[in-house]
Design a protein around this motif. Sequence first.
Motif, mmCIF file in Angstrom:
data_model
loop_
_atom_site.group_PDB
_atom_site.id
_atom_site.type_symbol
_atom_site.label_atom_id
_atom_site.label_comp_id
_atom_site.label_asym_id
_atom_site.label_seq_id
_atom_site.Cartn_x
_atom_site.Cartn_y
_atom_site.Cartn_z
ATOM 1 N N ASP A 66 0.938 -1.795 0.143
ATOM 2 C CA ASP A 66 0.281 -0.003 -0.111
ATOM 3 C C ASP A 66 0.928 1.452 -0.660
ATOM 4 O O ASP A 66 1.656 1.185 0.863
ATOM 5 C CB ASP A 66 -1.016 -0.016 1.293
ATOM 6 C CG ASP A 66 -2.065 1.285 1.325
ATOM 7 O OD1 ASP A 66 -1.506 2.255 0.880
ATOM 8 O OD2 ASP A 66 -3.595 0.395 1.830
ATOM 9 N N ARG A 91 -8.329 -15.529 6.817
ATOM 10 C CA ARG A 91 -7.928 -14.748 5.809
ATOM 11 C C ARG A 91 -6.847 -15.291 4.415
ATOM 12 O O ARG A 91 -6.037 -16.017 4.992
ATOM 13 C CB ARG A 91 -6.336 -13.491 6.006
ATOM 14 C CG ARG A 91 -6.992 -12.434 6.512
ATOM 15 C CD ARG A 91 -5.345 -12.118 7.532
ATOM 16 N NE ARG A 91 -5.608 -11.372 8.847
ATOM 17 C CZ ARG A 91 -5.909 -9.894 8.702
ATOM 18 N NH1 ARG A 91 -6.024 -9.333 7.625
ATOM 19 N NH2 ARG A 91 -6.392 -9.103 10.097
ATOM 20 N N SER A 119 0.733 0.597 4.745
ATOM 21 C CA SER A 119 1.029 -0.450 4.579
ATOM 22 C C SER A 119 1.820 -1.460 6.149
ATOM 23 O O SER A 119 2.585 -1.946 6.129
ATOM 24 C CB SER A 119 2.471 0.468 3.550
ATOM 25 O OG SER A 119 3.565 0.720 4.376
ATOM 26 N N GLY A 137 -4.423 -8.055 3.983
ATOM 27 C CA GLY A 137 -4.924 -7.565 2.311
ATOM 28 C C GLY A 137 -4.521 -8.491 1.075
ATOM 29 O O GLY A 137 -4.585 -9.890 1.242
ATOM 30 N N GLY A 138 -4.282 -7.598 -0.550
ATOM 31 C CA GLY A 138 -4.137 -8.903 -1.061
ATOM 32 C C GLY A 138 -2.768 -9.403 -1.325
ATOM 33 O O GLY A 138 -1.436 -8.730 -0.105
#
Length: 219
Positions: free
Chosen positions: A84, A148, A90, A153-154
């Motif tokens: 990010d 997850r 991040s 995140g990704g």
Amino acid sequence: MLTLYGHPLSSYTQKVLIALYELGTDFTFREVNLGEEADRALMRSVEPMGRMPALRQGDFTLSQSSLMIEWLDRHHPGPQSLLDPEPDASLPARQWDRFLDFQVMQMMQQIVDARIFMAEGAEERVAPFARAKLDLAYAALDRRLDGRDWIAGGFGLADCAAFPALFYAGAVHPFADHPQLTGYFERLAARPSIQRVIAGARPYYGWFPFKDGIAARFL
Ligand SMILES: N[C@@H](CCC(=O)N[C@@H](CS)C(=O)NCC(=O)O)C(=O)O
């Protein structure tokens, strides 16, 4: 021209190769054999400790795999970002990247170094401590991965660190009793970027002295 100096078997080289393949970056791979004095000198010319990997573009050289991934994501962006761009956002990815390097990669490395490089009896002294730390790390990752697909995140920075760390640590100290971690490892192993890394390392796997657990099918 962008050049990565490293070796296909080296865990930190693999971490950066995964990022390069994920980003679809055009680069040259300079395979370095630390058993050769000329290559050791080359590595010392691009990395302060002569460790691999190092990344070079023109006059710019960079060491530390995590920083390389950060830099690549900014300067050679791919279809999906690996970190990010917003500093606070991040942080989870950075935190888990550090966790994987310090709590997984380094603990595994202590056991491997004790077997390969240290005096007789070192492994018996070093390994119990490092194995206990790996157990704590596996449990923490198992909790983190509950619900997850990827660590933060990704797919991103921490996941690039995760495959080599878990691959080698899993061969030294299996984590089959951690279902979330095991499922995550399988998701990692299925990614095309990681399959390319495995294919590149396969000719050298015989050099790795541990062959247990989930990684054994590749070794
Ligand atoms: N923190 C460094 C670690 C690099 C590292 O430990 N590389 C290993 C290979 S995976 C190495 O070059 N070992 C040989 C040595 O220490 O002389 C990074 O993230 O790039």
